[in-house]
Design a protein around this motif. Structure first.
Motif, PDB file in Angstrom:
ATOM      1  N   GLU A 114      14.287  -2.777  -6.126  1.00  0.00           N
ATOM      2  CA  GLU A 114      13.513  -2.101  -7.028  1.00  0.00           C
ATOM      3  C   GLU A 114      12.246  -1.917  -6.050  1.00  0.00           C
ATOM      4  O   GLU A 114      11.248  -0.858  -6.174  1.00  0.00           O
ATOM      5  CB  GLU A 114      13.069  -2.660  -8.407  1.00  0.00           C
ATOM      6  N   ASP A 115      11.760  -2.973  -5.565  1.00  0.00           N
ATOM      7  CA  ASP A 115      10.347  -3.253  -5.069  1.00  0.00           C
ATOM      8  C   ASP A 115      10.244  -2.913  -3.397  1.00  0.00           C
ATOM      9  O   ASP A 115       9.155  -2.639  -2.874  1.00  0.00           O
ATOM     10  CB  ASP A 115       9.889  -4.927  -5.111  1.00  0.00           C
ATOM     11  N   SER A 116      11.596  -2.998  -2.753  1.00  0.00           N
ATOM     12  CA  SER A 116      11.290  -2.608  -1.254  1.00  0.00           C
ATOM     13  C   SER A 116      11.345  -1.099  -1.169  1.00  0.00           C
ATOM     14  O   SER A 116      11.752  -0.390  -2.162  1.00  0.00           O
ATOM     15  CB  SER A 116      12.635  -3.071  -0.654  1.00  0.00           C
ATOM     16  N   ILE A 117      10.864  -0.839   0.088  1.00  0.00           N
ATOM     17  CA  ILE A 117      10.732   0.579   0.268  1.00  0.00           C
ATOM     18  C   ILE A 117      11.754   1.162   1.074  1.00  0.00           C
ATOM     19  O   ILE A 117      11.950   2.531   1.554  1.00  0.00           O
ATOM     20  CB  ILE A 117       9.433   1.095   0.934  1.00  0.00           C
ATOM     21  N   ALA A 118      12.474   0.140   1.660  1.00  0.00           N
ATOM     22  CA  ALA A 118      13.695   0.536   2.406  1.00  0.00           C
ATOM     23  C   ALA A 118      14.590  -0.762   2.330  1.00  0.00           C
ATOM     24  O   ALA A 118      14.039  -1.977   2.424  1.00  0.00           O
ATOM     25  CB  ALA A 118      13.501   0.848   4.034  1.00  0.00           C
ATOM     26  N   ILE A 119      15.857  -0.703   2.408  1.00  0.00           N
ATOM     27  CA  ILE A 119      16.880  -2.075   2.339  1.00  0.00           C
ATOM     28  C   ILE A 119      17.798  -1.758   3.133  1.00  0.00           C
ATOM     29  O   ILE A 119      18.406  -0.827   3.399  1.00  0.00           O
ATOM     30  CB  ILE A 119      17.118  -2.296   1.043  1.00  0.00           C
ATOM     31  N   GLU A 167       0.842  -1.320   0.214  1.00  0.00           N
ATOM     32  CA  GLU A 167       0.018  -0.126  -0.001  1.00  0.00           C
ATOM     33  C   GLU A 167       0.795   1.083   0.117  1.00  0.00           C
ATOM     34  O   GLU A 167       0.476   2.396  -0.472  1.00  0.00           O
ATOM     35  CB  GLU A 167      -0.976   0.010   1.308  1.00  0.00           C
ATOM     36  N   PHE A 168       1.861   1.382   0.656  1.00  0.00           N
ATOM     37  CA  PHE A 168       2.807   2.492   0.680  1.00  0.00           C
ATOM     38  C   PHE A 168       4.134   2.377   0.170  1.00  0.00           C
ATOM     39  O   PHE A 168       4.800   1.466  -0.077  1.00  0.00           O
ATOM     40  CB  PHE A 168       2.972   2.774   2.328  1.00  0.00           C
ATOM     41  N   ASP A 169       4.558   3.362  -0.681  1.00  0.00           N
ATOM     42  CA  ASP A 169       5.579   3.473  -1.531  1.00  0.00           C
ATOM     43  C   ASP A 169       6.762   4.107  -0.936  1.00  0.00           C
ATOM     44  O   ASP A 169       7.896   4.335  -1.630  1.00  0.00           O
ATOM     45  CB  ASP A 169       5.249   4.086  -2.985  1.00  0.00           C
ATOM     46  N   SER A 170       6.711   4.354   0.286  1.00  0.00           N
ATOM     47  CA  SER A 170       8.006   4.989   1.100  1.00  0.00           C
ATOM     48  C   SER A 170       7.644   4.634   2.470  1.00  0.00           C
ATOM     49  O   SER A 170       6.753   4.577   3.030  1.00  0.00           O
ATOM     50  CB  SER A 170       8.387   6.483   0.740  1.00  0.00           C
ATOM     51  N   ILE A 171       8.956   4.661   3.294  1.00  0.00           N
ATOM     52  CA  ILE A 171       8.792   4.595   4.653  1.00  0.00           C
ATOM     53  C   ILE A 171       8.086   5.928   5.304  1.00  0.00           C
ATOM     54  O   ILE A 171       7.393   5.670   6.201  1.00  0.00           O
ATOM     55  CB  ILE A 171      10.317   4.225   5.501  1.00  0.00           C
ATOM     56  N   GLU A 172       8.458   6.802   4.624  1.00  0.00           N
ATOM     57  CA  GLU A 172       8.024   7.981   5.193  1.00  0.00           C
ATOM     58  C   GLU A 172       6.360   7.960   5.148  1.00  0.00           C
ATOM     59  O   GLU A 172       5.425   8.966   5.923  1.00  0.00           O
ATOM     60  CB  GLU A 172       8.050   9.236   4.498  1.00  0.00           C
ATOM     61  N   ALA A 173       5.788   7.170   4.362  1.00  0.00           N
ATOM     62  CA  ALA A 173       4.452   7.243   4.149  1.00  0.00           C
ATOM     63  C   ALA A 173       3.538   6.208   5.081  1.00  0.00           C
ATOM     64  O   ALA A 173       2.371   6.095   5.003  1.00  0.00           O
ATOM     65  CB  ALA A 173       3.982   6.794   2.696  1.00  0.00           C
ATOM     66  N   LEU A 207      15.920  -4.607  13.757  1.00  0.00           N
ATOM     67  CA  LEU A 207      15.760  -3.400  14.336  1.00  0.00           C
ATOM     68  C   LEU A 207      16.873  -2.375  14.029  1.00  0.00           C
ATOM     69  O   LEU A 207      16.768  -1.175  14.099  1.00  0.00           O
ATOM     70  CB  LEU A 207      15.574  -3.727  15.650  1.00  0.00           C
ATOM     71  N   LYS A 208      17.928  -2.957  13.738  1.00  0.00           N
ATOM     72  CA  LYS A 208      19.186  -1.911  13.687  1.00  0.00           C
ATOM     73  C   LYS A 208      19.033  -1.201  12.221  1.00  0.00           C
ATOM     74  O   LYS A 208      19.122  -0.218  12.235  1.00  0.00           O
ATOM     75  CB  LYS A 208      20.757  -2.906  13.509  1.00  0.00           C
ATOM     76  N   MET A 209      18.504  -2.157  11.235  1.00  0.00           N
ATOM     77  CA  MET A 209      18.191  -1.556  10.013  1.00  0.00           C
ATOM     78  C   MET A 209      17.043  -0.360   9.994  1.00  0.00           C
ATOM     79  O   MET A 209      17.191   0.938   9.702  1.00  0.00           O
ATOM     80  CB  MET A 209      17.663  -2.228   9.120  1.00  0.00           C
ATOM     81  N   LYS A 269      17.196   3.901   9.648  1.00  0.00           N
ATOM     82  CA  LYS A 269      16.348   4.698   8.567  1.00  0.00           C
ATOM     83  C   LYS A 269      15.607   5.630   9.497  1.00  0.00           C
ATOM     84  O   LYS A 269      14.583   6.169   8.701  1.00  0.00           O
ATOM     85  CB  LYS A 269      15.303   3.460   8.089  1.00  0.00           C
ATOM     86  N   GLY A 270      15.804   5.788  10.821  1.00  0.00           N
ATOM     87  CA  GLY A 270      15.057   6.870  11.520  1.00  0.00           C
ATOM     88  C   GLY A 270      13.516   6.470  11.941  1.00  0.00           C
ATOM     89  O   GLY A 270      12.944   7.466  12.328  1.00  0.00           O
ATOM     90  N   LEU A 271      13.308   5.276  11.949  1.00  0.00           N
ATOM     91  CA  LEU A 271      11.836   4.818  12.546  1.00  0.00           C
ATOM     92  C   LEU A 271      11.916   4.506  13.730  1.00  0.00           C
ATOM     93  O   LEU A 271      10.870   4.873  14.364  1.00  0.00           O
ATOM     94  CB  LEU A 271      11.424   3.462  11.635  1.00  0.00           C
ATOM     95  N   ILE A 272      12.941   4.215  14.287  1.00  0.00           N
ATOM     96  CA  ILE A 272      12.957   3.618  16.117  1.00  0.00           C
ATOM     97  C   ILE A 272      14.177   4.301  16.604  1.00  0.00           C
ATOM     98  O   ILE A 272      15.216   4.355  15.722  1.00  0.00           O
ATOM     99  CB  ILE A 272      12.539   2.276  16.165  1.00  0.00           C
TER     100      ILE A 272
END
Length: 299
Positions: free
Chosen positions: A240-245, A144-150, A170-172, A176-179
């Protein structure tokens, strides 16, 4: 009488000459035969050396993608080096180690170092890391979402039930600034070590790693973290398909290794396998085939 003796002398001389000729001819024939035998032996030895040493057969257990595919590419190269490779494919993270412990295979190629160490600790396996080959970065995927910010407030993020992967994931997410994780926590981090979760994400860790692509395809959760080998097997392109790697730096501890029973790491067949898997031909194949979704490492 004199004529008789003269006749006998001539006859004896003739016999002697004939005998000498016969000896010389035999000698020449023997020398020629000996030369031919030597040349034949030298040719056979040269052919044997050209063919290389016969190292026998090595049976390696591997997950389908990318490990078994990499081994299939390497098999002809190993054959040239005198080693016959047999590949046993597995589609989970349990059976390859059980098969190795039971002596059903000589080595396996599917797991990273933290997972190997956890398996050794939990099951008492007498395994060793014989050498690292590549890294498979974990990606975050969403239907559904095309970025981690979304990702919305309270989004459900599904992750592997394999605890050794939790710290890595969790380190990843922290990178990415999520946690934010508690200070000093490393690759052994768990969900309980999350100190800051500003978006109140909910983490579900009850899906086996091999079933993560299925959860993604069914639209379960808002995002799913999938290991690259399973993503590739499901037709996903991690880049290409992931929103974060995950980062694929060479110092990443999650390098995938060749594991063997203790003592077999010096087996000539295992050493040859690692040598070929780290060769330029195999490195180029990995980079071209998986477009940096699988990254070879050097040591």
């Amino acid at each position: 009488m004199r004529k008789l003796l003269q006749g006998l002398g001539i006859t004896a001389l003739s016999v002697g000459v004939l005998a000498a000729c016969g000896t010389e001819e035999n000698t020449n024939e023997n020398n020629a035969a000996g030369t031919n035998d030597t040349e034949t032996n030298n040719t056979e030895n040269a052919n044997e050396e050209a063919e290389g040493e016969d190292l026998g057969t090595l049976v390696v257990g591997a997950s389908n993608v990318p490990h078994a595919e990499i081994l299939e590419f390497a098999a002809p190269l190993l054959e040239e080096e005198g080693l016959t490779l047999e590949i046993e494919s597995f589609n989970d993270y349990v059976l390859p180690n059980e098969a190795l412990a039971a002596g059903e295979i000589d080595a396996n190629y599917f797991q990273h170092i933290p997972y190997l160490e956890t398996q050794i600790e939990e099951h008492g396996y007498d395994f060793v890391n014989a050498g690292g080959i590549h890294i498979e970065p974990i990606g975050l995927y969403s239907q559904e979402f095309d970025s981690i910010e979304a990702l919305p407030e309270g989004a459900e993020i599904i992750m592997s039930s394999a605890i050794p992967d939790h710290g890595r994931i969790l380190k990843m997410l922290e990178e990415k600034g999520l946690i934010t994780l508690a200070d000093g926590v490393g690759i052994e981090a768990t969900i309980d070590d999350i100190e800051e979760n500003p978006n109140n994400f909910e983490f579900s860790a009850n899906v086996e790693a091999a079933l993560l692509p299925t959860a993604y395809e069914k639209g379960e959760g808002d995002a799913v973290l999938i290991n690259s080998n399973y993503a590739l097997d499901a037709g996903l392109n991690p880049l290409e398909d992931s929103i974060a790697i995950e980062s694929s730096d060479s110092d990443n501890p999650y390098v995938n290794v060749i594991a063997t029973n203790s003592g077999d790491e010096e087996d000539e067949r295992v050493l040859k396998l690692i040598e070929v898997l780290r060769s330029e031909d195999v490195r180029d194949f990995i980079l071209e085939e998986y477009e940096n979704a699988v990254v070879p490492v050097t040591e």
